[in-house]
Every structure is written in structure tokens, then in C-alpha cells.
Motif scaffolding. Structure first.
Motif, PDB file in Angstrom:
ATOM      1  N   SER A   4       0.812  -1.213   0.000  1.00 53.09           N
ATOM      2  CA  SER A   4       0.000   0.000   0.000  1.00 53.09           C
ATOM      3  C   SER A   4       0.845   1.261   0.000  1.00 53.09           C
ATOM      4  CB  SER A   4      -0.932   0.004   1.209  1.00 53.09           C
ATOM      5  OG  SER A   4      -0.184  -0.005   2.400  1.00 53.09           O
ATOM      6  N   ALA A   5       2.085   1.162   0.457  1.00 54.05           N
ATOM      7  CA  ALA A   5       3.009   2.301   0.468  1.00 54.05           C
ATOM      8  C   ALA A   5       4.008   2.218  -0.663  1.00 54.05           C
ATOM      9  CB  ALA A   5       3.721   2.380   1.809  1.00 54.05           C
ATOM     10  N   GLY A   6       3.777   1.321  -1.593  1.00 51.21           N
ATOM     11  CA  GLY A   6       4.588   1.288  -2.799  1.00 51.21           C
ATOM     12  C   GLY A   6       5.952   0.636  -2.676  1.00 51.21           C
ATOM     13  N   GLY A   7       6.183  -0.041  -1.563  1.00 47.14           N
ATOM     14  CA  GLY A   7       7.466  -0.708  -1.419  1.00 47.14           C
ATOM     15  C   GLY A   7       8.642   0.254  -1.293  1.00 47.14           C
ATOM     16  N   SER A   8       8.410   1.396  -0.694  1.00 49.81           N
ATOM     17  CA  SER A   8       9.502   2.365  -0.539  1.00 49.81           C
ATOM     18  C   SER A   8      10.542   1.835   0.441  1.00 49.81           C
ATOM     19  CB  SER A   8       8.955   3.701  -0.061  1.00 49.81           C
ATOM     20  OG  SER A   8       8.293   3.557   1.174  1.00 49.81           O
ATOM     21  N   THR A   9      11.760   2.319   0.297  1.00 43.65           N
ATOM     22  CA  THR A   9      12.880   1.803   1.081  1.00 43.65           C
ATOM     23  C   THR A   9      13.580   2.902   1.867  1.00 43.65           C
ATOM     24  OG1 THR A   9      14.366   2.042  -0.810  1.00 43.65           O
ATOM     25  CG2 THR A   9      13.290  -0.092  -0.528  1.00 43.65           C
ATOM     26  N   TYR A  10      14.256   2.450   2.910  1.00 39.67           N
ATOM     27  CA  TYR A  10      15.079   3.329   3.755  1.00 39.67           C
ATOM     28  C   TYR A  10      16.351   2.569   4.094  1.00 39.67           C
ATOM     29  CZ  TYR A  10      17.078   5.088   8.050  1.00 39.67           C
ATOM     30  OH  TYR A  10      17.964   5.515   8.996  1.00 39.67           O
ATOM     31  N   TYR A  11      17.469   3.299   4.136  1.00 42.40           N
ATOM     32  CA  TYR A  11      18.753   2.694   4.491  1.00 42.40           C
ATOM     33  C   TYR A  11      19.475   3.546   5.525  1.00 42.40           C
ATOM     34  CZ  TYR A  11      17.996   0.008   0.231  1.00 42.40           C
ATOM     35  OH  TYR A  11      17.465  -0.807  -0.744  1.00 42.40           O
ATOM     36  N   ALA A  12      20.139   2.868   6.426  1.00 40.68           N
ATOM     37  CA  ALA A  12      21.043   3.562   7.331  1.00 40.68           C
ATOM     38  C   ALA A  12      22.196   4.151   6.516  1.00 40.68           C
ATOM     39  CB  ALA A  12      21.577   2.600   8.382  1.00 40.68           C
ATOM     40  N   ASP A  13      22.718   5.256   6.966  1.00 41.74           N
ATOM     41  CA  ASP A  13      23.800   5.914   6.228  1.00 41.74           C
ATOM     42  C   ASP A  13      25.005   4.985   6.037  1.00 41.74           C
ATOM     43  OD1 ASP A  13      23.334   9.266   7.630  1.00 41.74           O
ATOM     44  OD2 ASP A  13      22.373   8.247   5.945  1.00 41.74           O
ATOM     45  N   SER A  14      25.252   4.137   6.999  1.00 43.82           N
ATOM     46  CA  SER A  14      26.432   3.273   6.957  1.00 43.82           C
ATOM     47  C   SER A  14      26.372   2.234   5.844  1.00 43.82           C
ATOM     48  CB  SER A  14      26.618   2.577   8.302  1.00 43.82           C
ATOM     49  OG  SER A  14      25.472   1.817   8.628  1.00 43.82           O
ATOM     50  N   VAL A  15      25.184   1.963   5.318  1.00 41.31           N
ATOM     51  CA  VAL A  15      25.069   0.922   4.288  1.00 41.31           C
ATOM     52  C   VAL A  15      24.533   1.466   2.969  1.00 41.31           C
ATOM     53  CG1 VAL A  15      24.657  -0.796   6.088  1.00 41.31           C
ATOM     54  CG2 VAL A  15      22.707   0.186   4.850  1.00 41.31           C
ATOM     55  N   LYS A  16      24.172   2.744   2.944  1.00 41.25           N
ATOM     56  CA  LYS A  16      23.579   3.339   1.751  1.00 41.25           C
ATOM     57  C   LYS A  16      24.545   3.217   0.572  1.00 41.25           C
ATOM     58  CE  LYS A  16      21.062   6.709   2.981  1.00 41.25           C
ATOM     59  NZ  LYS A  16      20.599   8.041   3.441  1.00 41.25           N
ATOM     60  N   GLY A  17      24.029   2.758  -0.558  1.00 43.45           N
ATOM     61  CA  GLY A  17      24.847   2.584  -1.750  1.00 43.45           C
ATOM     62  C   GLY A  17      25.522   1.224  -1.849  1.00 43.45           C
ATOM     63  N   ARG A  18      25.496   0.461  -0.752  1.00 41.39           N
ATOM     64  CA  ARG A  18      26.121  -0.860  -0.753  1.00 41.39           C
ATOM     65  C   ARG A  18      25.095  -1.988  -0.556  1.00 41.39           C
ATOM     66  NH1 ARG A  18      29.474  -2.253   3.230  1.00 41.39           N
ATOM     67  NH2 ARG A  18      28.521  -0.868   4.791  1.00 41.39           N
ATOM     68  N   PHE A  19      24.074  -1.721   0.223  1.00 42.77           N
ATOM     69  CA  PHE A  19      23.053  -2.729   0.521  1.00 42.77           C
ATOM     70  C   PHE A  19      21.759  -2.382  -0.208  1.00 42.77           C
ATOM     71  CE2 PHE A  19      24.555  -4.144   5.043  1.00 42.77           C
ATOM     72  CZ  PHE A  19      25.831  -4.353   4.548  1.00 42.77           C
ATOM     73  N   THR A  20      21.009  -3.420  -0.579  1.00 43.47           N
ATOM     74  CA  THR A  20      19.709  -3.245  -1.214  1.00 43.47           C
ATOM     75  C   THR A  20      18.694  -4.178  -0.566  1.00 43.47           C
ATOM     76  OG1 THR A  20      20.750  -2.672  -3.337  1.00 43.47           O
ATOM     77  CG2 THR A  20      18.430  -3.299  -3.377  1.00 43.47           C
ATOM     78  N   ILE A  21      17.598  -3.606  -0.084  1.00 41.53           N
ATOM     79  CA  ILE A  21      16.511  -4.413   0.467  1.00 41.53           C
ATOM     80  C   ILE A  21      15.450  -4.577  -0.621  1.00 41.53           C
ATOM     81  CG2 ILE A  21      15.304  -2.410   1.454  1.00 41.53           C
ATOM     82  CD1 ILE A  21      14.478  -4.234   3.813  1.00 41.53           C
ATOM     83  N   SER A  22      14.885  -5.771  -0.692  1.00 39.04           N
ATOM     84  CA  SER A  22      13.826  -6.036  -1.670  1.00 39.04           C
ATOM     85  C   SER A  22      12.892  -7.085  -1.091  1.00 39.04           C
ATOM     86  CB  SER A  22      14.420  -6.509  -3.000  1.00 39.04           C
ATOM     87  OG  SER A  22      15.122  -7.723  -2.837  1.00 39.04           O
ATOM     88  N   ARG A  23      11.758  -7.264  -1.747  1.00 36.39           N
ATOM     89  CA  ARG A  23      10.794  -8.260  -1.268  1.00 36.39           C
ATOM     90  C   ARG A  23      10.129  -8.946  -2.446  1.00 36.39           C
ATOM     91  NH1 ARG A  23       7.068  -5.160   2.581  1.00 36.39           N
ATOM     92  NH2 ARG A  23       5.996  -7.181   2.713  1.00 36.39           N
ATOM     93  N   ASP A  24       9.789 -10.206  -2.232  1.00 33.15           N
ATOM     94  CA  ASP A  24       9.024 -10.986  -3.197  1.00 33.15           C
ATOM     95  C   ASP A  24       7.746 -11.407  -2.484  1.00 33.15           C
ATOM     96  OD1 ASP A  24       7.901 -12.909  -4.866  1.00 33.15           O
ATOM     97  OD2 ASP A  24       9.824 -13.680  -5.513  1.00 33.15           O
ATOM     98  N   ASN A  25       6.665 -10.706  -2.745  1.00 31.64           N
ATOM     99  CA  ASN A  25       5.423 -10.973  -2.027  1.00 31.64           C
ATOM    100  C   ASN A  25       4.827 -12.331  -2.395  1.00 31.64           C
ATOM    101  OD1 ASN A  25       5.515  -8.554  -0.606  1.00 31.64           O
ATOM    102  ND2 ASN A  25       4.406  -7.446  -2.210  1.00 31.64           N
ATOM    103  N   ALA A  26       5.141 -12.832  -3.577  1.00 32.53           N
ATOM    104  CA  ALA A  26       4.655 -14.155  -3.968  1.00 32.53           C
ATOM    105  C   ALA A  26       5.321 -15.255  -3.155  1.00 32.53           C
ATOM    106  CB  ALA A  26       4.894 -14.383  -5.454  1.00 32.53           C
ATOM    107  N   LYS A  27       6.552 -14.989  -2.702  1.00 29.16           N
ATOM    108  CA  LYS A  27       7.298 -15.970  -1.915  1.00 29.16           C
ATOM    109  C   LYS A  27       7.314 -15.634  -0.425  1.00 29.16           C
ATOM    110  CE  LYS A  27      10.385 -17.332  -5.681  1.00 29.16           C
ATOM    111  NZ  LYS A  27      11.804 -17.462  -6.133  1.00 29.16           N
ATOM    112  N   ASN A  28       6.643 -14.558  -0.043  1.00 36.13           N
ATOM    113  CA  ASN A  28       6.637 -14.122   1.373  1.00 36.13           C
ATOM    114  C   ASN A  28       8.069 -14.014   1.920  1.00 36.13           C
ATOM    115  OD1 ASN A  28       3.885 -14.140   1.220  1.00 36.13           O
ATOM    116  ND2 ASN A  28       3.567 -15.754   2.744  1.00 36.13           N
ATOM    117  N   THR A  29       8.924 -13.400   1.138  1.00 33.05           N
ATOM    118  CA  THR A  29      10.333 -13.334   1.500  1.00 33.05           C
ATOM    119  C   THR A  29      10.876 -11.913   1.286  1.00 33.05           C
ATOM    120  OG1 THR A  29      10.660 -15.651   0.898  1.00 33.05           O
ATOM    121  CG2 THR A  29      12.633 -14.284   1.041  1.00 33.05           C
TER     122      THR A  29
END
Length: 117
Positions: free
Chosen positions: A54-79
Motif C-alpha cells: 500500500s506504500a509502494g514498497g519504498s525503502t530506507y537505508y542507514a547511512d552506513s550501508v547506503k549505496g552498498r546494501f539493497t533491500i527487496s521483497r518478493d510478495n509471492a514468496k513471502n520473503t
């Protein structure tokens, strides 16, 4: 509600790992998911978040990992995933999956990530 992390391990500096968190017991797509980490002797810190559908899958990162880490989700796999690139020794920690579901906070058991040569 159950959260089960996997994918941790030992990696050399500059390397990559992908963590997974398999969720069950709730309508996964509707809820924000978070990754935290806790290094020895330190507090548990927020690493990244991803909102629900409902919020469009927006993301937030801590400054220490920004540009290196990526969070994602697969709602079909509940993962939810955490892709970690350009890993540094200071990324060494236990990584935890987290969800706030119906006013209750849930944690996975954690997965150890060690960055060392």
C-alpha cells in the motif's frame, strides 16, 4: 508469525552476500519489513526497511550501508532480501529480520555475517 533468516556466512572484505527472511503467519505483502544488525557489545541497529504494497514498497537505508546494501521483497514468496555488496569488516554482526504485525513486534533468530580476510 514466524520469521526465518538465512544466507549468512564468512566473506572477505569487498565481497557480497544475500540474506533472505522467509515470513509466515500474516499477510506479508501488507506489512513493512526491516533488517537490523547487532555487533558484539553493541546495540541492535536498523539497517534497512521496505514498506508494504500500500506504500509502494519504498525503502530506507542507514547511512552506513547506503549505496552498498539493497533491500527487496518478493510478495509471492513471502520473503524479504538484503543484498549486501562491498562488505566491510565493520559489517560483521548478527542480522535480524523484523516485522510489526498487529501492534506486536516479531524477530527472526538471526544469521551471522562475518567479514574478514
Amino acid at each position: 508469525v514466524q520469521l526465518v533468516e538465512s544466507g549468512g556466512g564468512l566473506v572477505q572484505p569487498g565481497g557480497s552476500l544475500r540474506l533472505s527472511c522467509a515470513a509466515s503467519g500474516f499477510t506479508f505483502s501488507s506489512y513493512a519489513m526491516k533488517w537490523y544488525r547487532q555487533a558484539p557489545g553493541s546495540e541492535r541497529d536498523l539497517v534497512a526497511t521496505i514498506s508494504g504494497s500500500s506504500a509502494g514498497g519504498s525503502t530506507y537505508y542507514a547511512d552506513s550501508v547506503k549505496g552498498r546494501f539493497t533491500i527487496s521483497r518478493d510478495n509471492a514468496k513471502n520473503t524479504v532480501y538484503l543484498q549486501m555488496n562491498s562488505l566491510k569488516p565493520e559489517d560483521t554482526a548478527v542480522y535480524y529480520c523484523n516485522a510489526l504485525v498487529r501492534y506486536a513486534v516479531y524477530w527472526g533468530q538471526g544469521t551471522q555475517v562475518t567479514v574478514s580476510s
